[in-house]
Design a protein around this motif. Structure first.
Motif, mmCIF file in Angstrom:
data_model
loop_
_atom_site.group_PDB
_atom_site.id
_atom_site.type_symbol
_atom_site.label_atom_id
_atom_site.label_comp_id
_atom_site.label_asym_id
_atom_site.label_seq_id
_atom_site.Cartn_x
_atom_site.Cartn_y
_atom_site.Cartn_z
ATOM 1 N N LEU A 1 0.808 -0.938 -0.536
ATOM 2 C CA LEU A 1 0.175 -0.038 -0.267
ATOM 3 C C LEU A 1 1.282 1.217 0.227
ATOM 4 O O LEU A 1 0.623 1.876 -0.684
ATOM 5 N N ASP A 2 1.627 1.403 0.617
ATOM 6 C CA ASP A 2 2.859 2.312 1.080
ATOM 7 C C ASP A 2 3.013 2.447 -0.580
ATOM 8 O O ASP A 2 3.626 3.901 -0.951
ATOM 9 N N LYS A 3 3.916 1.682 -1.085
ATOM 10 C CA LYS A 3 4.142 2.059 -2.286
ATOM 11 C C LYS A 3 3.337 2.352 -3.110
ATOM 12 O O LYS A 3 3.818 3.130 -4.272
ATOM 13 N N VAL A 4 2.378 2.125 -3.618
ATOM 14 C CA VAL A 4 1.323 2.189 -3.696
ATOM 15 C C VAL A 4 1.365 4.302 -4.207
ATOM 16 O O VAL A 4 1.378 4.762 -4.680
ATOM 17 N N ASN B 1 12.472 13.635 -5.049
ATOM 18 C CA ASN B 1 13.132 13.384 -4.003
ATOM 19 C C ASN B 1 12.599 12.528 -2.507
ATOM 20 O O ASN B 1 13.025 12.764 -2.000
ATOM 21 N N PRO B 2 10.822 13.327 -2.865
ATOM 22 C CA PRO B 2 9.885 13.028 -1.817
ATOM 23 C C PRO B 2 9.371 11.811 -2.182
ATOM 24 O O PRO B 2 9.052 11.103 -1.285
ATOM 25 N N LYS B 3 9.548 10.825 -3.647
ATOM 26 C CA LYS B 3 9.091 9.890 -4.080
ATOM 27 C C LYS B 3 10.226 9.341 -2.985
ATOM 28 O O LYS B 3 9.804 7.557 -2.367
ATOM 29 N N ASP B 4 11.228 8.953 -3.382
ATOM 30 C CA ASP B 4 12.648 8.786 -2.691
ATOM 31 C C ASP B 4 12.437 8.435 -1.567
ATOM 32 O O ASP B 4 12.704 7.765 -0.491
ATOM 33 N N VAL C 1 9.969 5.679 -0.787
ATOM 34 C CA VAL C 1 10.155 4.400 -0.554
ATOM 35 C C VAL C 1 10.229 3.905 0.065
ATOM 36 O O VAL C 1 10.440 3.255 0.833
ATOM 37 N N SER C 2 12.053 4.792 1.101
ATOM 38 C CA SER C 2 12.334 4.537 2.260
ATOM 39 C C SER C 2 12.083 5.014 3.316
ATOM 40 O O SER C 2 11.936 3.671 4.151
ATOM 41 N N ALA D 1 12.379 1.394 5.089
ATOM 42 C CA ALA D 1 11.961 0.543 6.847
ATOM 43 C C ALA D 1 10.479 0.379 7.360
ATOM 44 O O ALA D 1 10.945 -0.063 8.893
ATOM 45 N N THR D 2 9.501 0.950 7.370
ATOM 46 C CA THR D 2 8.420 0.948 8.367
ATOM 47 C C THR D 2 8.181 -1.217 8.284
ATOM 48 O O THR D 2 7.946 -1.491 9.528
ATOM 49 N N LEU D 3 8.245 -1.428 6.985
ATOM 50 C CA LEU D 3 8.505 -2.865 6.750
ATOM 51 C C LEU D 3 9.251 -3.804 7.695
ATOM 52 O O LEU D 3 9.388 -4.508 8.222
ATOM 53 N N VAL D 4 10.869 -3.205 7.397
ATOM 54 C CA VAL D 4 11.562 -3.599 8.434
ATOM 55 C C VAL D 4 11.195 -3.537 9.741
ATOM 56 O O VAL D 4 11.527 -4.882 10.660
ATOM 57 N N ALA D 5 10.578 -2.517 10.128
ATOM 58 C CA ALA D 5 10.548 -2.379 11.679
ATOM 59 C C ALA D 5 9.401 -3.178 11.706
ATOM 60 O O ALA D 5 9.713 -4.364 13.334
ATOM 61 N N ALA D 6 8.531 -3.469 11.750
ATOM 62 C CA ALA D 6 7.929 -4.625 11.687
ATOM 63 C C ALA D 6 7.864 -5.593 11.492
ATOM 64 O O ALA D 6 7.054 -6.552 12.383
#
Length: 183
Positions: free
Chosen positions: A102-105, A113-116, A119-120, A124-129
């Protein structure tokens, strides 16, 4: 059930000590599981129909939100149905992946830069979860191991106390210790 309620359920499971033992689902649990899956499917269809009224990236976000909601409902129901530590951990991992999608969409609608950054942040949220889910699993397993070690030590003490008796008294003491510690 919200993300927080799933974590609360996981903590309750850990505190109850049932995270590593699986007695098998009841008929009521199976019915609740089936109902939750059917509800998730129906809710997805309704949400998806609303998304068809939109175009462009907002439509993509709408569809991804509907899919993430469906995944959450099904995964939480699956975890409750299976009622194992492995199932709760897998559920949390799949929900995290759905939110990452969802976040990628959402990030796709941005540029530069806002897109980069978006995505980062999503990664990071995925890795943390995922890290939290794995850490919780290890912590619950460690507490269960510690509980078993303590119980075994207490059993040895009880058996040692029985050595002070002889004959029928010792036999009764040993039987009581075995019953108390389920040996």
């Amino acid at each position: 059930m919200t993300h927080t309620s799933l974590q609360i359920t996981l903590v309750a499971l850990a505190l109850a000590g049932a995270g590593l033992v699986h007695a098998g689902p009841s008929a009521e649990a199976k019915a609740a599981y089936t109902h939750a899956k059917d509800r998730a499917k129906a809710d997805y269809k309704v949400a998806r129909a609303r998304c068809d009224l939109i175009t462009g990236n907002p439509k993509d976000i709408c569809v991804a939100e509907a899919k993430a909601a469906q995944v959450r409902t099904v995964e939480e129901a699956t975890a409750l149905y299976k009622n194992t530590l492995k199932a709760y951990t897998a559920s949390r991992m799949k929900i995290a992946s759905a939110h990452y999608d969802l976040d990628k969409v959402k990030c796709a609608g941005l540029t530069g830069n806002p897109k980069d950054v978006c995505v980062s942040q999503a990664k990071a949220t995925l890795v943390a979860a995922q890290a939290d889910a794995k850490a919780d699993k290890r912590a619950i397993e460690a507490r269960a191991d510690a509980r078993e070690d303590k119980r075994e030590a207490e059993f040895k003490v009880a058996m040692e106390k029985c050595d002070a008796f002889a004959g029928a008294a010792k036999d009764g003491c040993v039987a009581a210790a075995k019953t108390q510690f389920a040996k």
